[in-house]
Every structure is written in structure tokens, then in C-alpha cells.
Scaffold this motif. Sequence first.
Motif, PDB file in Angstrom:
ATOM      1  N   ILE A   1       0.860  -0.669   0.021  1.00 55.38           N
ATOM      2  CA  ILE A   1       0.013  -0.069  -0.245  1.00 55.38           C
ATOM      3  C   ILE A   1       1.090   1.262   0.005  1.00 55.38           C
ATOM      4  N   TYR A   2       0.580   2.017  -1.150  1.00 56.22           N
ATOM      5  CA  TYR A   2       1.449   3.913  -0.907  1.00 56.22           C
ATOM      6  C   TYR A   2       1.604   4.424   0.227  1.00 56.22           C
ATOM      7  N   GLU A   3       1.627   4.232   1.343  1.00 56.52           N
ATOM      8  CA  GLU A   3       1.926   5.286   2.606  1.00 56.52           C
ATOM      9  C   GLU A   3       2.645   5.103   3.040  1.00 56.52           C
TER      10      GLU A   3
ATOM     11  N   ARG B   1       7.726   6.620   1.183  1.00 59.61           N
ATOM     12  CA  ARG B   1       9.284   7.296   0.950  1.00 59.61           C
ATOM     13  C   ARG B   1      10.232   6.662   0.568  1.00 59.61           C
ATOM     14  N   SER B   2      10.249   5.582   0.302  1.00 54.72           N
ATOM     15  CA  SER B   2      11.362   4.779  -0.052  1.00 54.72           C
ATOM     16  C   SER B   2      11.202   4.561  -2.024  1.00 54.72           C
ATOM     17  N   ILE B   3       9.778   4.526  -2.092  1.00 49.10           N
ATOM     18  CA  ILE B   3       9.605   5.096  -3.579  1.00 49.10           C
ATOM     19  C   ILE B   3       9.973   6.748  -4.085  1.00 49.10           C
ATOM     20  N   HIS B   4       9.364   7.374  -3.402  1.00 52.85           N
ATOM     21  CA  HIS B   4      10.113   9.270  -3.528  1.00 52.85           C
ATOM     22  C   HIS B   4      11.659   8.659  -3.430  1.00 52.85           C
TER      23      HIS B   4
ATOM     24  N   ASN C   1      15.700  11.050  -5.435  1.00 51.79           N
ATOM     25  CA  ASN C   1      16.551  11.254  -4.742  1.00 51.79           C
ATOM     26  C   ASN C   1      17.630  10.544  -5.297  1.00 51.79           C
ATOM     27  N   GLY C   2      17.515   9.674  -6.467  1.00 53.37           N
ATOM     28  CA  GLY C   2      18.945   9.030  -6.883  1.00 53.37           C
ATOM     29  C   GLY C   2      18.698   7.456  -6.372  1.00 53.37           C
ATOM     30  N   ALA C   3      18.415   7.187  -5.932  1.00 53.63           N
ATOM     31  CA  ALA C   3      18.701   5.767  -5.000  1.00 53.63           C
ATOM     32  C   ALA C   3      17.639   5.070  -6.308  1.00 53.63           C
ATOM     33  N   ARG C   4      18.595   4.603  -7.284  1.00 52.15           N
ATOM     34  CA  ARG C   4      18.446   3.729  -8.528  1.00 52.15           C
ATOM     35  C   ARG C   4      18.614   2.663  -8.269  1.00 52.15           C
ATOM     36  N   HIS C   5      19.390   2.361  -6.565  1.00 49.22           N
ATOM     37  CA  HIS C   5      19.613   1.021  -6.939  1.00 49.22           C
ATOM     38  C   HIS C   5      18.553  -0.328  -6.147  1.00 49.22           C
ATOM     39  N   TYR C   6      17.591   0.763  -5.543  1.00 51.57           N
ATOM     40  CA  TYR C   6      16.501   0.425  -5.236  1.00 51.57           C
ATOM     41  C   TYR C   6      15.864  -0.594  -6.302  1.00 51.57           C
ATOM     42  N   ALA C   7      16.259  -0.387  -7.661  1.00 48.61           N
ATOM     43  CA  ALA C   7      15.411  -0.967  -8.487  1.00 48.61           C
ATOM     44  C   ALA C   7      14.979  -2.585  -8.625  1.00 48.61           C
TER      45      ALA C   7
ATOM     46  N   ASP D   1       4.407  -0.417 -13.664  1.00 48.74           N
ATOM     47  CA  ASP D   1       4.861   0.668 -13.307  1.00 48.74           C
ATOM     48  C   ASP D   1       5.339   0.341 -11.607  1.00 48.74           C
ATOM     49  N   ASP D   2       5.519   2.296 -10.847  1.00 43.87           N
ATOM     50  CA  ASP D   2       6.371   1.867 -10.223  1.00 43.87           C
ATOM     51  C   ASP D   2       5.139   2.647  -8.719  1.00 43.87           C
ATOM     52  N   VAL D   3       4.064   3.281  -9.142  1.00 50.15           N
ATOM     53  CA  VAL D   3       2.703   4.053  -8.137  1.00 50.15           C
ATOM     54  C   VAL D   3       1.939   3.591  -9.274  1.00 50.15           C
TER      55      VAL D   3
END
Length: 213
Positions: A57-59, A64-67, A72-78, A179-181
Motif C-alpha cells: 500500500i502506498y503510504e 518515502r522509499s519510492i520518493h 533522490n537518485g536511489a536507483r539501486h532500489y530497482a 509502473d512504480d505507483v
Amino acid sequence: MIRRMLEWLFPRKCVLCRKLLQKEETDLCRACRVDQPEYPFGKKKVPHIAQLTAVWIYEGDVRRSIHRYKFNGARHYADAYGRLLAMRILRDLPQADVITWVPISRQRLRKRGYDQVALLAHSTAKELGRKAKSTLKKIRDNPPQSSLVHPSQRRANVLGVYKVKDPDAIKGKTILLLDDVITTGATAGECARVLLTAGAKEVHCAAVAAARK
């Protein structure tokens, strides 16, 4: 030795709460893996999409993680998102002929430096033993959906924004759109409509997170 040094300099953290991971933990700390509420499959209905699934769920920490990932350049989350999303797809959705994604505009790509959904799609497809294919092009840099509140505004904002690159590549095919969100579903629904109009058989959608309502 090099790996140990890298882990000392850049310790692995949970992609949601950012706590340091223990040796036996991957991507998520135990608390987030157990306690973070999963998105209930089949909860959201989106026009033109046969089935939709999401990991969370998006909350809260998920939002904050997806933001961090998008802005904020956290592309390694992919890679972490891709592993988690692939498991959800295998559980909830039928096998697709084509795996694709919701693209961003060239203007936004230049500003951000990377297409976060393309990275997610390639990582997810790799986990599924597949390859993701770019099927859609964004032909207009519309205002961000997050700047609009009402669902009708969001639907109007994405009309005519996407175009299929090669209709023959998706004709008669079952499409998995990533999609991401997903919030109202206006963007994913419009992409699905364009794909179906171009001849796709049906479109399923998967995202890292979806809004509760």
C-alpha cells in the motif's frame, strides 16, 4: 576482501525503513518483511486493465522509499523492487507475452537522469527470466499527476499523451504493464487503452505500490 570493504563503506540497508540489514536479510529487514501491509490483490479496478497487483500500500515507509527512488537518485532500489514485484506477479497474474512499462517524457528523463520505471521493468523481467520491451512513447510532457487532486483531472491530463511504437509487436498479445505507483490508475489505464486500441489482446498491470483508495 573487496566485497567486505564495500559492505563496510556502504552497508546494506532495508529499502523501506533504511535500517541496517543483518547478514541473513535481503532487501528488507525482518520487521518490514513481516509487518508492512501488502496490497490486497483484486482490490482496485482500473478501466482497460484486466487485473492489477502491487506489492504494498502506498503510504508511510513505502511512500518515502519510492520518493527516494524517483526523486533522490536511489536507483539501486530497482533490483530490490524487481525481486519483490516478480514474486507478486508470479503469484497473482497470468504469464504475459510482452513485459513493458509506463514511460516518462524526454524532458523528465533529462531532468531526473534516469527512467525509474524502465529500470524497474528490466529488473523485474530479469527475475522472471524474461526481457522487458519498450512499447510506448510519451509524446507530450504533461503536468505531473501528483499535482492534480481529482480523478477526472488526472484522466484528462493523460489523454493523448502515449503512443504505441510498433503496433505489430503487441498485436494479439497479452501485455504486462509495469509502473512504480498506482494511485487513481489514470496513467496505467490510459496506457492500457492505447495498447488495446493498437491491437493488444489484454493488459495486466503490476506496481511496487498502489494507493489504498
